[in-house]
Design an enzyme around this catalytic site. Structure first.
Site, short mmCIF file in Angstrom:
data_model
loop_
_atom_site.label_atom_id
_atom_site.label_comp_id
_atom_site.label_asym_id
_atom_site.label_seq_id
_atom_site.Cartn_x
_atom_site.Cartn_y
_atom_site.Cartn_z
N GLU A 183 -2.04 4.08 -2.94
CA GLU A 183 -1.66 2.86 -3.67
C GLU A 183 -2.43 2.66 -4.97
OE1 GLU A 183 -3.80 -0.93 -1.95
OE2 GLU A 183 -2.99 0.20 -0.28
N HIS A 235 -0.55 -4.96 -0.15
CA HIS A 235 -1.99 -5.21 0.00
C HIS A 235 -2.35 -6.67 -0.27
CE1 HIS A 235 -5.97 -2.79 0.09
NE2 HIS A 235 -6.12 -3.98 0.65
#
Length: 317
Positions: free
Chosen positions: A262, A290
Site C-alpha cells: 500500500e 487503512h
C-alpha cells in the site's frame, strides 16, 4: 528548530499550538519524491503512514535529529540507519496507558467482522440499485462461535472484550502474553487457534517472524469455512495464497484495511491488484483504505500526545 509536519494542515489545532512553542513548522503533505527533496532542510519531521523513511531519505537528512510518528508499527522507518545517524525515533510504541484509550482500530476490526459475516456493504449496494432480495444475504451469527486472536496486546485485548460481549468463545495465541486481562479468554498454540477458530483477527506487529505468517500452509490448517480479519499490516498475509484459498472456498471470507504494497499506491497506483480484483466480484472480501485509526477522536488525541512527547524530548537537547 525547523519542523516538517507531513500530516499537513489537517493536523489538530491544539497540537499545532504545542509545536509552535519550540519550532518553526511547515505543514506539507509531500509525496515520497518530494520528501527526498525537502528533508535536508529540517531538524524534526513528523510523519504518519504513507511515507517511508528508508535509507535514501535518511541519507539526505543532513540536519535531522528527530522523527516523530503517531504509530505503533515502525516498518516505515529504517530504524537501524536512523540509530547509526543518531536520529531519535519517537512513536506510540510502548505507550500502553495512552494507547488503551485509543480504540479506533479495534472498533473498525469488529465492524469489518460483522460486515463480513453479514455482507452489509454488498446488501447496501443492492438497495442502491433498487433491489430488495434479502435471501441473497443470509449471513452468519457471532454468538456461540469461536474467535481466535493473534496478538493479545492492546487491540487484541479490546477484541477479546468485544468477543465475550457477543457471547463468543475467545482464544488467543501470543508468545509474550501468558495471562489475559479479559476473563474467560483461553491461551492456545497458534496451530490450535487455527484449528478451532471460526473467525481469526490479526493484531500482531509486522516483523521478520510475522511476515507472510498467514500463508498457504496456514490457510490449509484453518478450520473449514473460517473468516480472517486483518487490521495489522498487509504483509502478515500472503495475499496470493489468500486469493487461492478464497477461490477454493476453504476460507469463508477476508476483511482488511491493509494491503502488502500500500505504501506505493500513491505514486504507482494499484490497478489490477489481485485481491482488489477478487473483491470486486465476490461478497466474501471487504477492503478499506487503512482507516483503522482515522477517527476524529483518535487523530486529535494522538496528534496532541505526539506533539507533547516531541516537545518534552526537544527540551532535553
Amino acid at each position: 528548530m525547523h519542523i516538517l509536519n507531513t500530516i499537513g494542515e489537517v493536523y489538530t489545532e491544539d497540537a499545532k499550538k504545542i509545536l509552535s512553542k519550540f519550532g518553526e513548522v511547515d505543514y506539507v503533505t509531500p509525496t515520497q519524491s518530494e520528501l527526498l527533496r525537502l528533508v535536508s532542510e529540517y531538524d524534526v519531521v513528523i510523519i504518519g503512514l504513507g511515507l517511508t523513511f528508508d535509507s535514501e531519505v535518511l541519507a539526505g537528512a543532513k540536519k535531522l535529529r528527530v522523527i516523530a510518528t503517531a504509530t505503533t508499527g515502525l516498518d516505515h522507518i529504517d530504524l537501524e540507519m536512523a540509530r547509526e545517524r543518531g536520529i531519535e525515533v519517537l512513536s506510540l510504541r510502548g505507550e500502553d496507558e495512552f494507547l488503551n484509550t485509543i480504540t479506533g482500530t479495534a472498533e473498525l476490526a469488529w465492524g469489518l467482522l460483522i460486515s463480513l459475516l453479514r455482507m452489509t456493504p454488498h446488501a447496501f449496494e443492492e438497495v442502491k440499485n433498487y433491489q430488495w432480495d434479502r435471501e441473497n444475504f443470509r449471513g452468519r451469527n457471532l454468538y456461540g462461535k469461536t474467535l481466535g486472536i493473534v496478538g493479545m496486546g492492546r487491540l487484541g485485548t479490546w477484541m477479546g472484550r468485544y468477543g465475550k460481549a457477543f457471547g463468543m468463545r475467545v482464544l488467543y495465541a501470543d508468545p509474550n502474553v501468558t495471562v489475559c486481562s479479559v476473563d474467560g479468554c483461553e491461551r492456545v498454540s497458534f496451530d490450535e487457534l487455527l484449528k478451532e477458530s471460526d473467525v481469526i483477527s490479526v493484531h500482531a506487529h509486522l516483523s521478520p517472524e510475522t511476515e507472510n505468517m498467514f500463508n498457504a500452509d496456514v490457510f490449509a490448517k484453518m478450520k473449514q469455512g473460517a473468516y480472517l480479519v486483518n487490521t495489522s499490516r498487509g504483509a502478515i498475509v500472503d495475499e496470493a495464497a489468500l486469493v487461492q484459498a478464497l477461490e477454493r472456498g476453504s476460507m469463508a471470507g477476508y476483511a482488511t484495511d491493509v494491503l502488502t504494497d500500500e505504501k506505493s499506491f500513491e505514486t504507482e497506483g494499484f490497478n489490477e491488484h489481485p485481491l482488489v480484483e477478487f473483491a470486486k466480484n465476490n461478497k466474501n472480501c471487504i477492503i478499506v483504505p487503512h482507516i483503522g485509526g482515522m477517527t476524529v477522536e483518535s487523530r486529535e488525541r494522538t496528534d496532541v500526545f505526539i506533539a507533547e512527547k516531541l516537545k518534552n524530548f526537544v527540551e532535553t537537547l
